[in-house]
Design a protein around this motif. Structure first.
Motif, PDB file in Angstrom:
ATOM      1  N   GLU A   1      11.028 -14.692  -9.389  1.00 23.52           N
ATOM      2  CA  GLU A   1      10.046 -13.795  -9.997  1.00 23.52           C
ATOM      3  C   GLU A   1       9.452 -12.899  -8.918  1.00 23.52           C
ATOM      4  O   GLU A   1       9.449 -13.259  -7.746  1.00 23.52           O
ATOM      5  CB  GLU A   1       8.921 -14.599 -10.646  1.00 23.52           C
ATOM      6  CG  GLU A   1       9.349 -15.464 -11.809  1.00 23.52           C
ATOM      7  CD  GLU A   1       8.188 -16.258 -12.366  1.00 23.52           C
ATOM      8  OE1 GLU A   1       7.053 -15.718 -12.403  1.00 23.52           O
ATOM      9  OE2 GLU A   1       8.408 -17.418 -12.743  1.00 23.52           O
ATOM     10  N   CYS A   2       8.953 -11.771  -9.351  1.00 22.00           N
ATOM     11  CA  CYS A   2       8.282 -10.871  -8.428  1.00 22.00           C
ATOM     12  C   CYS A   2       6.941 -10.476  -9.041  1.00 22.00           C
ATOM     13  O   CYS A   2       6.882  -9.973 -10.161  1.00 22.00           O
ATOM     14  CB  CYS A   2       9.135  -9.634  -8.158  1.00 22.00           C
ATOM     15  SG  CYS A   2       8.448  -8.576  -6.867  1.00 22.00           S
ATOM     16  N   ASP A   3       5.879 -10.748  -8.304  1.00 14.61           N
ATOM     17  CA  ASP A   3       4.515 -10.486  -8.763  1.00 14.61           C
ATOM     18  C   ASP A   3       3.819  -9.562  -7.763  1.00 14.61           C
ATOM     19  O   ASP A   3       2.993 -10.002  -6.952  1.00 14.61           O
ATOM     20  CB  ASP A   3       3.787 -11.823  -8.908  1.00 14.61           C
ATOM     21  CG  ASP A   3       2.387 -11.671  -9.448  1.00 14.61           C
ATOM     22  OD1 ASP A   3       2.083 -10.642 -10.075  1.00 14.61           O
ATOM     23  OD2 ASP A   3       1.577 -12.598  -9.227  1.00 14.61           O
ATOM     24  N   PRO A   4       4.159  -8.255  -7.789  1.00 13.40           N
ATOM     25  CA  PRO A   4       3.597  -7.352  -6.795  1.00 13.40           C
ATOM     26  C   PRO A   4       2.166  -6.933  -7.102  1.00 13.40           C
ATOM     27  O   PRO A   4       1.744  -6.885  -8.262  1.00 13.40           O
ATOM     28  CB  PRO A   4       4.522  -6.138  -6.887  1.00 13.40           C
ATOM     29  CG  PRO A   4       4.981  -6.138  -8.307  1.00 13.40           C
ATOM     30  CD  PRO A   4       5.090  -7.593  -8.702  1.00 13.40           C
ATOM     31  N   VAL A   5       1.423  -6.639  -6.056  1.00 11.28           N
ATOM     32  CA  VAL A   5       0.117  -5.995  -6.152  1.00 11.28           C
ATOM     33  C   VAL A   5       0.231  -4.725  -5.329  1.00 11.28           C
ATOM     34  O   VAL A   5       0.527  -4.779  -4.127  1.00 11.28           O
ATOM     35  CB  VAL A   5      -1.018  -6.899  -5.625  1.00 11.28           C
ATOM     36  CG1 VAL A   5      -2.327  -6.143  -5.578  1.00 11.28           C
ATOM     37  CG2 VAL A   5      -1.140  -8.157  -6.469  1.00 11.28           C
ATOM     38  N   ILE A   6       0.036  -3.590  -5.996  1.00 13.28           N
ATOM     39  CA  ILE A   6       0.214  -2.307  -5.351  1.00 13.28           C
ATOM     40  C   ILE A   6      -1.097  -1.543  -5.361  1.00 13.28           C
ATOM     41  O   ILE A   6      -1.764  -1.446  -6.393  1.00 13.28           O
ATOM     42  CB  ILE A   6       1.325  -1.489  -6.044  1.00 13.28           C
ATOM     43  CG1 ILE A   6       2.650  -2.268  -5.996  1.00 13.28           C
ATOM     44  CG2 ILE A   6       1.460  -0.117  -5.420  1.00 13.28           C
ATOM     45  CD1 ILE A   6       3.787  -1.620  -6.770  1.00 13.28           C
ATOM     46  N   SER A   7      -1.462  -1.026  -4.202  1.00 18.48           N
ATOM     47  CA  SER A   7      -2.677  -0.206  -4.099  1.00 18.48           C
ATOM     48  C   SER A   7      -2.331   1.103  -3.400  1.00 18.48           C
ATOM     49  O   SER A   7      -1.282   1.234  -2.780  1.00 18.48           O
ATOM     50  CB  SER A   7      -3.771  -0.965  -3.337  1.00 18.48           C
ATOM     51  OG  SER A   7      -3.330  -1.269  -2.041  1.00 18.48           O
ATOM     52  N   LEU A   8      -3.232   2.052  -3.531  1.00 15.02           N
ATOM     53  CA  LEU A   8      -3.047   3.336  -2.884  1.00 15.02           C
ATOM     54  C   LEU A   8      -3.887   3.409  -1.618  1.00 15.02           C
ATOM     55  O   LEU A   8      -5.002   2.926  -1.580  1.00 15.02           O
ATOM     56  CB  LEU A   8      -3.433   4.476  -3.830  1.00 15.02           C
ATOM     57  CG  LEU A   8      -2.580   4.591  -5.098  1.00 15.02           C
ATOM     58  CD1 LEU A   8      -3.164   5.643  -6.031  1.00 15.02           C
ATOM     59  CD2 LEU A   8      -1.138   4.909  -4.752  1.00 15.02           C
ATOM     60  N   GLY A   9      -3.282   3.997  -0.588  1.00 13.92           N
ATOM     61  CA  GLY A   9      -3.968   4.114   0.696  1.00 13.92           C
ATOM     62  C   GLY A   9      -4.807   5.342   0.808  1.00 13.92           C
ATOM     63  O   GLY A   9      -4.885   6.204   0.001  1.00 13.92           O
TER      64      GLY A   9
ATOM     65  N   THR B   1       0.858  -1.176   0.000  1.00 14.03           N
ATOM     66  CA  THR B   1       0.000   0.000   0.000  1.00 14.03           C
ATOM     67  C   THR B   1       0.896   1.228   0.000  1.00 14.03           C
ATOM     68  O   THR B   1       1.796   1.349   0.836  1.00 14.03           O
ATOM     69  CB  THR B   1      -0.935   0.022   1.226  1.00 14.03           C
ATOM     70  OG1 THR B   1      -1.700  -1.183   1.253  1.00 14.03           O
ATOM     71  CG2 THR B   1      -1.862   1.229   1.185  1.00 14.03           C
ATOM     72  N   LEU B   2       0.633   2.118  -0.965  1.00 14.94           N
ATOM     73  CA  LEU B   2       1.362   3.373  -1.070  1.00 14.94           C
ATOM     74  C   LEU B   2       0.482   4.515  -0.592  1.00 14.94           C
ATOM     75  O   LEU B   2      -0.748   4.397  -0.548  1.00 14.94           O
ATOM     76  CB  LEU B   2       1.744   3.649  -2.530  1.00 14.94           C
ATOM     77  CG  LEU B   2       2.564   2.605  -3.264  1.00 14.94           C
ATOM     78  CD1 LEU B   2       2.803   3.068  -4.706  1.00 14.94           C
ATOM     79  CD2 LEU B   2       3.884   2.351  -2.560  1.00 14.94           C
ATOM     80  N   ARG B   3       1.119   5.609  -0.304  1.00 12.13           N
ATOM     81  CA  ARG B   3       0.409   6.838   0.035  1.00 12.13           C
ATOM     82  C   ARG B   3      -0.451   7.258  -1.165  1.00 12.13           C
ATOM     83  O   ARG B   3      -0.041   7.117  -2.326  1.00 12.13           O
ATOM     84  CB  ARG B   3       1.449   7.909   0.352  1.00 12.13           C
ATOM     85  CG  ARG B   3       0.927   9.304   0.487  1.00 12.13           C
ATOM     86  CD  ARG B   3       2.042  10.298   0.708  1.00 12.13           C
ATOM     87  NE  ARG B   3       3.009  10.237  -0.400  1.00 12.13           N
ATOM     88  CZ  ARG B   3       4.227  10.749  -0.353  1.00 12.13           C
ATOM     89  NH1 ARG B   3       4.655  11.341   0.739  1.00 12.13           N
ATOM     90  NH2 ARG B   3       5.034  10.654  -1.394  1.00 12.13           N
ATOM     91  N   ALA B   4      -1.633   7.752  -0.911  1.00  9.66           N
ATOM     92  CA  ALA B   4      -2.525   8.225  -1.977  1.00  9.66           C
ATOM     93  C   ALA B   4      -1.790   9.255  -2.831  1.00  9.66           C
ATOM     94  O   ALA B   4      -1.109  10.135  -2.311  1.00  9.66           O
ATOM     95  CB  ALA B   4      -3.790   8.833  -1.379  1.00  9.66           C
ATOM     96  N   GLY B   5      -1.893   9.087  -4.146  1.00  7.75           N
ATOM     97  CA  GLY B   5      -1.266  10.018  -5.072  1.00  7.75           C
ATOM     98  C   GLY B   5       0.116   9.618  -5.541  1.00  7.75           C
ATOM     99  O   GLY B   5       0.654  10.224  -6.470  1.00  7.75           O
TER     100      GLY B   5
END
Length: 157
Positions: free
Chosen positions: A149-157, A117-121
């Protein structure tokens, strides 16, 4: 610093002597304790498939954990340098080991599945690309002879 060498020391003490040592292959425990300096000890054993204690860490799990942790540490540092704020990071890593007919084995692959989870924006595309860089820098990934292998899932907080 480039060209610098780093040394590491650990102690691994076998604690599985059930009274007769290794007189019989089935008669001794695979338990051991891993320690280093003033750090808490790690209770280790072999994989339960190989007569190990399932409540203890085995070398295969520790190798996979080392790959995952090294990647995460590089990734977090690269994100910080790029101005990307990681708010949470959890990896559900998996690896495959293959045994041959002699009983010898080796890892043949690993997959990192970080959920971040990343900071919004923040820039999700840039954060995704940084996984490639983290892999290139990872000391452990650079030390093993199987694909990761790297299979990331990234979302915004």
């Amino acid at each position: 610093m480039p060209g610098t060498r780093h040394s590491y020391r650990v102690s691994v003490e076998w604690t599985g002597n059930r009274g007769l040592g290794t007189l019989d292959h089935a008669g001794y425990g695979r338990e051991h304790t891993i320690s280093a300096a003033a750090k808490p000890p790690i209770a280790g054993s072999s994989d339960p498939t190989f007569r190990g204690d399932p409540a203890r860490w085995n070398p295969e799990e520790l190798l996979l954990a080392s790959i995952s942790a090294c990647h995460k540490l590089w990734y977090l540092g690269l994100c910080a340098k790029a101005g990307i704020a990681v708010l949470s990071y959890r990896d559900e890593a998996e690896a495959t080991m293959a045994e041959d007919r002699t009983g010898a084995g080796r890892f043949i692959s690993a997959v990192l599945r970080p959920r971040i989870t990343l900071r919004a924006g923040d820039d999700v595309a840039a954060a995704t690309r940084l996984h490639h860089d983290a892999h290139a820098y990872c000391f452990i990934a650079n030390s093993v002879n199987f694909p990761i292998e790297c299979d990331p899932v990234i979302s915004l907080g």
